[in-house]
Design a protein around this motif. Structure first.
Motif, PDB file in Angstrom:
ATOM      1  N   LEU A 248       0.833  -1.195   0.000  1.00 16.98           N
ATOM      2  CA  LEU A 248       0.000   0.000   0.000  1.00 16.98           C
ATOM      3  C   LEU A 248       0.876   1.256   0.000  1.00 16.98           C
ATOM      4  O   LEU A 248       0.661   2.193  -0.774  1.00 16.98           O
ATOM      5  CB  LEU A 248      -0.883  -0.039   1.253  1.00 16.98           C
ATOM      6  CG  LEU A 248      -2.096   0.850   1.316  1.00 16.98           C
ATOM      7  CD1 LEU A 248      -3.011   0.609   0.130  1.00 16.98           C
ATOM      8  CD2 LEU A 248      -2.863   0.574   2.616  1.00 16.98           C
ATOM      9  N   ASP A 249       1.891   1.247   0.848  1.00 15.12           N
ATOM     10  CA  ASP A 249       2.755   2.421   0.932  1.00 15.12           C
ATOM     11  C   ASP A 249       3.532   2.615  -0.372  1.00 15.12           C
ATOM     12  O   ASP A 249       3.751   3.746  -0.808  1.00 15.12           O
ATOM     13  CB  ASP A 249       3.709   2.290   2.126  1.00 15.12           C
ATOM     14  CG  ASP A 249       4.482   3.576   2.352  1.00 15.12           C
ATOM     15  OD1 ASP A 249       3.834   4.646   2.388  1.00 15.12           O
ATOM     16  OD2 ASP A 249       5.716   3.526   2.454  1.00 15.12           O
ATOM     17  N   GLU A 250       3.924   1.509  -0.995  1.00 12.43           N
ATOM     18  CA  GLU A 250       4.667   1.619  -2.254  1.00 12.43           C
ATOM     19  C   GLU A 250       3.773   2.235  -3.342  1.00 12.43           C
ATOM     20  O   GLU A 250       4.201   3.114  -4.091  1.00 12.43           O
ATOM     21  CB  GLU A 250       5.172   0.232  -2.677  1.00 12.43           C
ATOM     22  CG  GLU A 250       6.205   0.307  -3.766  1.00 12.43           C
ATOM     23  CD  GLU A 250       6.909  -1.033  -4.010  1.00 12.43           C
ATOM     24  OE1 GLU A 250       7.162  -1.786  -3.046  1.00 12.43           O
ATOM     25  OE2 GLU A 250       7.192  -1.307  -5.191  1.00 12.43           O
ATOM     26  N   VAL A 251       2.534   1.775  -3.398  1.00 10.92           N
ATOM     27  CA  VAL A 251       1.571   2.308  -4.368  1.00 10.92           C
ATOM     28  C   VAL A 251       1.386   3.820  -4.151  1.00 10.92           C
ATOM     29  O   VAL A 251       1.406   4.611  -5.096  1.00 10.92           O
ATOM     30  CB  VAL A 251       0.211   1.566  -4.214  1.00 10.92           C
ATOM     31  CG1 VAL A 251      -0.916   2.326  -4.873  1.00 10.92           C
ATOM     32  CG2 VAL A 251       0.299   0.158  -4.786  1.00 10.92           C
ATOM     33  N   VAL A 252       1.259   4.222  -2.884  1.00 14.50           N
ATOM     34  CA  VAL A 252       1.009   5.630  -2.565  1.00 14.50           C
ATOM     35  C   VAL A 252       2.234   6.480  -2.893  1.00 14.50           C
ATOM     36  O   VAL A 252       2.152   7.513  -3.550  1.00 14.50           O
ATOM     37  CB  VAL A 252       0.619   5.786  -1.069  1.00 14.50           C
ATOM     38  CG1 VAL A 252       0.527   7.251  -0.673  1.00 14.50           C
ATOM     39  CG2 VAL A 252      -0.704   5.075  -0.788  1.00 14.50           C
ATOM     40  N   ARG A 253       3.405   5.996  -2.441  1.00 16.84           N
ATOM     41  CA  ARG A 253       4.614   6.798  -2.646  1.00 16.84           C
ATOM     42  C   ARG A 253       5.005   6.919  -4.116  1.00 16.84           C
ATOM     43  O   ARG A 253       5.621   7.890  -4.528  1.00 16.84           O
ATOM     44  CB  ARG A 253       5.777   6.218  -1.836  1.00 16.84           C
ATOM     45  CG  ARG A 253       5.723   6.784  -0.453  1.00 16.84           C
ATOM     46  CD  ARG A 253       6.573   6.151   0.580  1.00 16.84           C
ATOM     47  NE  ARG A 253       5.877   6.313   1.842  1.00 16.84           N
ATOM     48  CZ  ARG A 253       5.910   7.422   2.584  1.00 16.84           C
ATOM     49  NH1 ARG A 253       6.615   8.455   2.209  1.00 16.84           N
ATOM     50  NH2 ARG A 253       5.222   7.481   3.702  1.00 16.84           N
ATOM     51  N   ASN A 254       4.647   5.909  -4.910  1.00 14.81           N
ATOM     52  CA  ASN A 254       4.943   5.973  -6.347  1.00 14.81           C
ATOM     53  C   ASN A 254       3.826   6.653  -7.129  1.00 14.81           C
ATOM     54  O   ASN A 254       3.807   6.592  -8.358  1.00 14.81           O
ATOM     55  CB  ASN A 254       5.168   4.565  -6.919  1.00 14.81           C
ATOM     56  CG  ASN A 254       6.429   3.932  -6.369  1.00 14.81           C
ATOM     57  OD1 ASN A 254       7.292   4.621  -5.841  1.00 14.81           O
ATOM     58  ND2 ASN A 254       6.533   2.611  -6.491  1.00 14.81           N
ATOM     59  N   ASN A 255       2.890   7.264  -6.405  1.00  8.96           N
ATOM     60  CA  ASN A 255       1.754   7.940  -7.070  1.00  8.96           C
ATOM     61  C   ASN A 255       1.023   7.021  -8.041  1.00  8.96           C
ATOM     62  O   ASN A 255       0.658   7.422  -9.140  1.00  8.96           O
ATOM     63  CB  ASN A 255       2.222   9.196  -7.824  1.00  8.96           C
ATOM     64  CG  ASN A 255       2.729  10.238  -6.866  1.00  8.96           C
ATOM     65  OD1 ASN A 255       2.110  10.476  -5.827  1.00  8.96           O
ATOM     66  ND2 ASN A 255       3.869  10.817  -7.175  1.00  8.96           N
ATOM     67  N   GLN A 256       0.825   5.770  -7.624  1.00 11.62           N
ATOM     68  CA  GLN A 256       0.152   4.814  -8.500  1.00 11.62           C
ATOM     69  C   GLN A 256      -1.327   4.661  -8.163  1.00 11.62           C
ATOM     70  O   GLN A 256      -1.962   3.714  -8.615  1.00 11.62           O
ATOM     71  CB  GLN A 256       0.857   3.450  -8.416  1.00 11.62           C
ATOM     72  CG  GLN A 256       2.242   3.455  -9.062  1.00 11.62           C
ATOM     73  CD  GLN A 256       2.978   2.143  -8.792  1.00 11.62           C
ATOM     74  OE1 GLN A 256       3.355   1.846  -7.648  1.00 11.62           O
ATOM     75  NE2 GLN A 256       3.154   1.346  -9.820  1.00 11.62           N
ATOM     76  N   VAL A 257      -1.847   5.552  -7.326  1.00 11.31           N
ATOM     77  CA  VAL A 257      -3.294   5.524  -7.052  1.00 11.31           C
ATOM     78  C   VAL A 257      -3.793   6.961  -6.985  1.00 11.31           C
ATOM     79  O   VAL A 257      -3.128   7.833  -6.423  1.00 11.31           O
ATOM     80  CB  VAL A 257      -3.618   4.730  -5.755  1.00 11.31           C
ATOM     81  CG1 VAL A 257      -2.955   5.315  -4.522  1.00 11.31           C
ATOM     82  CG2 VAL A 257      -5.121   4.600  -5.541  1.00 11.31           C
ATOM     83  N   ASP A 258      -4.937   7.206  -7.616  1.00 11.13           N
ATOM     84  CA  ASP A 258      -5.520   8.545  -7.627  1.00 11.13           C
ATOM     85  C   ASP A 258      -6.775   8.574  -6.763  1.00 11.13           C
ATOM     86  O   ASP A 258      -7.382   7.537  -6.508  1.00 11.13           O
ATOM     87  CB  ASP A 258      -5.901   8.948  -9.055  1.00 11.13           C
ATOM     88  CG  ASP A 258      -4.670   9.268  -9.879  1.00 11.13           C
ATOM     89  OD1 ASP A 258      -3.687   9.781  -9.299  1.00 11.13           O
ATOM     90  OD2 ASP A 258      -4.680   8.975 -11.093  1.00 11.13           O
TER      91      ASP A 258
END
Ligand code: ACO
Length: 343
Positions: free
Chosen positions: A296-306
């Protein structure tokens, strides 16, 4: 119907510095990089230092999450830590973590539901927010799996790694609820498929138990494999139907990171395309309760979720336990100052 809901306002993660590659493992168990990669998808994992217990991994992840949420540790009302590798049988790992981040206004407890622990903790936290009791809850999944695996057992030691992830979940008006649907399940009839036999009241750690390696994790991998796919796919289907959402609306399926073949099968059963099945187990292996918050943190930090996109989380683990959760990514996104205007 509650007038409150729950929303993530910050995520964080931490993995220890030391990298243990498959090739490194070849030096002390009869295995190969090729076997591990093709059977599991794992390339390497992280190993915590001797002075880094589970709570310390979790505390570092928590500090990142608090920073992203832009709140102070003193504002936390509750800390829930999901782990199967606690610092001590008691006090609970939440108390050890609390001391390190100085969250002295929080009540703390731990949840033990093996690899499903983080999802169980998230739903528990959400209910404390929905019922109006608390405003900010820190949910942590943290594991020092290197302390519970038998480093002479090639069927398990190649699979696991250490790490932690954290989410600050906050109370919001009900119309901003982000945890749209949740499913949790257990089957204690299969408790001996994945467990640590000794170290509890049923079988204390004695020299005899240690001689037999009963204080280490034991797993029937083949059986777990079969059960894991069905349980995670069913749990996901249930939450999608509860929320009236279809699989083509899922931005990311984030399954517990156990084995690429399991993850791919779950995605296939649900009709989620492979490019939407999030995987980072090549870097970290199976970190049990920490896999989902690490992803989850990786997705957020890589801006992979809007904002407004859907994330489908699912896990399966010892117990047996399993679960799924459908999250709508909040508006405003975590880390933006407006987020602190929770009720
Ligand atoms: N290196 C080389 N060979 C190995 C290794 C290894 N590390 N481990 C096992 N083997 C051998 C076995 O001895 C066996 O040899 P044999 O055929 O001569 O008897 C052969 O490889 C095949 O063994 P299997 O166990 O059938 O291998 P499988 O393809 O099932 O893969 C694995 C094993 C990776 C463990 C898989 O079953 C799996 O991923 N299971 C699910 C694990 C899981 O999801 N856990 C979830 C929760 S974890 C938690 O809750 C803490």
């Amino acid at each position: 119907m509650s007038s409150y809901g729950a929303a993530p306002i910050g995520t964080g993660s931490y993995v220890p510095e030391k990298v243990l590659t498959n090739t490194d493992l070849e030096e002390f168990v009869e295995t190969s990089d090729e076997w591990i990669r093709t059977r599991t998808g794992i390339h390497e994992r992280r190993i915590a230092a001797d002075d880094e217990p589970t709570s310390t991994l979790g505390a570092k992840a928590a500090e990142h999450a608090l920073h992203a949420a832009d709140i102070d540790a003193s504002q936390l009302d509750l800390i829930i830590v999901a782990t199967l590798s606690p610092d001590t049988p008691f006090p609970n790992t939440g108390c050890h973590l609390q001391r390190q981040i100085q969250a002295m206004n929080a009540a703390c407890f731990s949840i033990e539901a093996a690899c499903s622990g983080f999802l169980f903790a998230l739903e528990t936290a959400a209910n404390f927010l929905r019922n109006g009791m608390y405003k900010h809850v820190l949910v942590v999944g943290a594991e020092k799996m290197s302390s519970v695996v038998n480093w002479q057992d090639r069927s398990t030691c190649v699979l696991f790694g250490d790490g932690a992830g954290a989410v600050v979940l906050s109370r919001v008006p009900a119309e901003h609820e982000c945890l749209l649907a949740s499913e949790m399940g257990s089957n204690g009839h299969h408790s001996d498929l994945l467990y640590i036999p000794a170290g509890g009241s049923a079988q204390p750690v004695t020299p005899e138990a240690m001689e037999k390696g009963l204080h280490y994790l034991h797993m029937n991998g083949r059986e777990i494999f079969k059960l894991a796919v069905g349980a995670m796919a069913d749990a996901c289907s249930k939450v999608l139907s509860q929320a009236g959402t279809s699989s083509d609306q899922i931005r990311w399926l984030i399954p517990h990171q156990a084995n690429t073949r399991i993850l791919a099968s779950v995605g296939k059963r649900l009709g989620v395309p492979p490019e939407s099945v999030f995987m980072n187990l090549h870097k970290y292996g199976n970190t049990s309760a920490a896999t989902i918050p690490l992803c989850l943190d990786e997705v957020v930090r890589n801006n992979q979720v809007d904002e407004g996109e859907h994330l489908l989380l699912t896990a399966f683990g010892g117990g047996l336990t399993w679960g799924a959760q459908l999250l709508r990514w909040p508006h405003p996104a975590p880390g933006t100052p407006q987020n602190d205007k929770t009720n």
